[in-house]
Design a protein around this motif. Sequence first.
Motif, PDB file in Angstrom:
ATOM      1  N   SER A 633       0.846  -1.207   0.000  1.00 17.03           N
ATOM      2  CA  SER A 633       0.000   0.000   0.000  1.00 17.03           C
ATOM      3  C   SER A 633       0.880   1.255   0.000  1.00 17.03           C
ATOM      4  CB  SER A 633      -0.931   0.011   1.214  1.00 17.03           C
ATOM      5  OG  SER A 633      -0.167  -0.017   2.409  1.00 17.03           O
ATOM      6  N   THR A 634       0.361   2.285  -0.614  1.00 18.10           N
ATOM      7  CA  THR A 634       1.103   3.545  -0.733  1.00 18.10           C
ATOM      8  C   THR A 634       1.200   4.223   0.633  1.00 18.10           C
ATOM      9  OG1 THR A 634       0.184   3.836  -2.945  1.00 18.10           O
ATOM     10  CG2 THR A 634       1.206   5.769  -1.927  1.00 18.10           C
ATOM     11  N   PRO A 635       2.396   4.661   1.050  1.00 17.92           N
ATOM     12  CA  PRO A 635       2.536   5.362   2.329  1.00 17.92           C
ATOM     13  C   PRO A 635       1.731   6.662   2.314  1.00 17.92           C
ATOM     14  CG  PRO A 635       4.676   4.676   1.485  1.00 17.92           C
ATOM     15  CD  PRO A 635       3.697   4.448   0.392  1.00 17.92           C
ATOM     16  N   ARG A 636       1.131   6.970   3.448  1.00 19.18           N
ATOM     17  CA  ARG A 636       0.316   8.173   3.571  1.00 19.18           C
ATOM     18  C   ARG A 636       0.827   9.015   4.744  1.00 19.18           C
ATOM     19  NH1 ARG A 636      -4.189   7.235   0.375  1.00 19.18           N
ATOM     20  NH2 ARG A 636      -5.269   9.075   1.157  1.00 19.18           N
ATOM     21  N   ILE A 637       0.659  10.336   4.625  1.00 20.40           N
ATOM     22  CA  ILE A 637       1.064  11.264   5.682  1.00 20.40           C
ATOM     23  C   ILE A 637      -0.107  12.201   5.981  1.00 20.40           C
ATOM     24  CG2 ILE A 637       3.516  11.184   5.066  1.00 20.40           C
ATOM     25  CD1 ILE A 637       3.130  13.882   3.655  1.00 20.40           C
ATOM     26  N   ALA A 638       0.136  13.207   6.838  1.00 17.77           N
ATOM     27  CA  ALA A 638      -0.886  14.211   7.185  1.00 17.77           C
ATOM     28  C   ALA A 638      -2.150  13.547   7.693  1.00 17.77           C
ATOM     29  CB  ALA A 638      -1.179  15.121   5.988  1.00 17.77           C
ATOM     30  N   ALA A 639      -1.964  12.724   8.752  1.00 13.38           N
ATOM     31  CA  ALA A 639      -3.081  12.010   9.382  1.00 13.38           C
ATOM     32  C   ALA A 639      -3.808  11.132   8.372  1.00 13.38           C
ATOM     33  CB  ALA A 639      -4.044  12.987  10.037  1.00 13.38           C
ATOM     34  N   ALA A 643      -1.691  10.746   0.199  1.00 17.37           N
ATOM     35  CA  ALA A 643      -0.854   9.638  -0.260  1.00 17.37           C
ATOM     36  C   ALA A 643       0.371  10.203  -0.951  1.00 17.37           C
ATOM     37  CB  ALA A 643      -1.646   8.752  -1.210  1.00 17.37           C
ATOM     38  N   LEU A 644       1.546   9.682  -0.568  1.00 22.42           N
ATOM     39  CA  LEU A 644       2.773  10.167  -1.203  1.00 22.42           C
ATOM     40  C   LEU A 644       2.818   9.755  -2.661  1.00 22.42           C
ATOM     41  CD1 LEU A 644       5.425   9.377   1.574  1.00 22.42           C
ATOM     42  CD2 LEU A 644       4.542  11.613   0.907  1.00 22.42           C
ATOM     43  N   LEU A 645       3.457  10.559  -3.454  1.00 22.04           N
ATOM     44  CA  LEU A 645       3.698  10.225  -4.854  1.00 22.04           C
ATOM     45  C   LEU A 645       5.024   9.477  -4.903  1.00 22.04           C
ATOM     46  CD1 LEU A 645       2.445  10.752  -7.690  1.00 22.04           C
ATOM     47  CD2 LEU A 645       4.030  12.656  -7.902  1.00 22.04           C
ATOM     48  N   ILE A 646       4.988   8.211  -5.341  1.00 22.69           N
ATOM     49  CA  ILE A 646       6.188   7.370  -5.341  1.00 22.69           C
ATOM     50  C   ILE A 646       6.808   7.401  -6.729  1.00 22.69           C
ATOM     51  CG2 ILE A 646       7.139   5.094  -4.841  1.00 22.69           C
ATOM     52  CD1 ILE A 646       5.805   6.437  -2.454  1.00 22.69           C
TER      53      ILE A 646
END
Length: 702
Positions: A633-639, A643-646
């Motif tokens: 799964s794509t890593p996510r930030i900001a609570a 989703a980060l752009l990989i």
Amino acid sequence: DLGLALSLEAQSHLREDLRLLVMSATLDSEPLARLLAEPPRLVAKGRSYAVRTQYWPRRADLTVEQQTAQVITRALAADEGDLLCFLPGAAEIRRVAKSLDERALSDHVRIMPLYGELDPGAQDAALAPAADGIRKVVLATSIAETSLTIEGVRIVVDSGLSRHAEFDPVSGMSRLATTRVSQASADQRRGRAGRLAPGVCHRLWSEGAHASLAAHTDPEIVRADLAPLALELALWGSDDAAELAWLDPPPAAHLDQARDLLRELEAIDAQGRITAHGREIAALGAHPRLGHMLLGAGALGASRLACDLAAILEERDLLRGSAGARDADVRLRCALLANSAAPMPAGLAVDGAALARARRQAGTWRRALGAPADTVDRDRCAGMLLALAYPDRIARARDERGRFLLANGRGARFAEPQALAGETYLVAASLDGAEREARIHLAAPVQHEQLQSAFAQRIEDRAEIVWDSRRQAVRARRERRLGAIVLESSEIADADPTRLAEAMLAGLAELGIGALPWTQELRQWQARVALLRRVAVAAPAPWPDLADATLASTLEEWASPWLQGCSRREHLARVDLTNALRGRLTHAQTVILNREAPTHLEVPSGSRIAIDYLDGEVPSVSVRLQEMFGLTSTPRIAAGRVALLIKLLSPAGRPVQVTSDLDSFWQRGYHEVRKDLKGRYPKHYWPEDPHTAEPTRRVRPR
């Protein structure tokens, strides 16, 4: 205008029995009739003859002077009689005369100029009937529009242009403006051809363009210096010009400027009421500037010199010369007025008629003032007297090329080399404000100590601590100013730190936020805060707006304490910008920022990869593809809201896939990418199943 307005005022309030008769050959009678409540009108038409009108549309390939000369040549060949040509000024008259000379007209044709500054003998020759067998071509300004009948004229050539003075209330100076004539003015000019016999008028514009001309020429009151009018109103007791009945109301800006000048000359008080000094000025009948000078000259022991100067400035220039031979020094005219035998520079000629008129007027002033003999050096005092009349035109040299700064803030210069260009201070009595820098026509030098003494109460002492844009540094100087000009200036060694910081703040506002010592790390931090603010991650306090535009508009709020000790642009490099900005967050916000917008992402291989928050709207991570095996799964930030752009890289570090849905890539895109990369990088690890494969930072897992 003023005479009519005051007469109507007197008729309404003082003399109900007063009868008014208004008579004019040129005024538009309709507005006048409305102002006078539709009185009986008497019209007397003068006898005139038929005048045929020929239009010649303007040609873009010819100058006005060239086309005028061409039309004059044709008109002389086609029609009989003398010819009168209207041009805007003396320069155009000279150019048309030269062009006609080059056309080798008949020996029987005489070219004669006619304009105000022309020698009286030449003016008389232009007006006199031509000798038998001679045809006159009179090249004239608008002086010949209405007041003169030139016997023998049957042909008129009209350039369609007029030149007049327009007063600028902002600069307090007049400028010469060249404009198209009005229909009324064109008709007046046309009528010159039919005074004594039928004639023809050639117009240098099209018949269609004629309809676009203004119906009437603007009245002088809307473009004149209104200082004399303002003084008369104050003497009358009128403090509100709008209460009077005007044919054309005086422009408010012109009237405000005139009253400002009268206050400076002490002719009216702060409330606009006339002073005793103002009454004395009004009694003289001179322009208020000159009246103030005449009355103030006695204290300097220079009353007779003031009378001479007033007469010179009211009269057309006493000296004539070519452009290169002009001399702007008014003292030369004073010497001529005092002694006709005074030596004149080469190339200059004396206008005898103007000199005689000036002498008569100077005598009138002397008798009115009872002026005693002067007790001063006339050459040394001339500039000081002009300063009394023109305090706003006291000037200080900007350089050695004849450029000056006036006390009113405007720039001025000599149009040609002048001995006065080397003076430090002078007073410009006659200026043309048509250009960015006004051209000085008449001036006299004045001494520093004279200004210090005579204008002591107007000289302002101030400590100026300001940002200097040219030097990109704070300038801290103690100055003595007379209006806009600096009389004395010295550095301030012990300047107030608070004012220095304020000036530096103004400098930073001008330079822009980019002048501060930004680092890449700090820009990333700024973008991290902006992300949490944009997606509204919860925090104990609202996330501050730290965008460049907001920082620039709130400099005083956050930057002032950090600018202490800075006085130049290069000093900004030592500003602790990191702490200045990080201090905008609370401790709790900083903890949340580090958790929800981390600087790095730990990938399955164990590497800590920097997150790029400046790459675009979505933060991105650039990582080699093999290091991400096993992460579905794509890593996510900001609570979890972003989703980060990989950006998956090849072994050579080149992007092979950009995705914000990692699971979808493993299922659909990986196998196509694997085929391509396995062929190019056969030694590297390319497993069949990326979900269960071991991530690695090496060529292959251990």
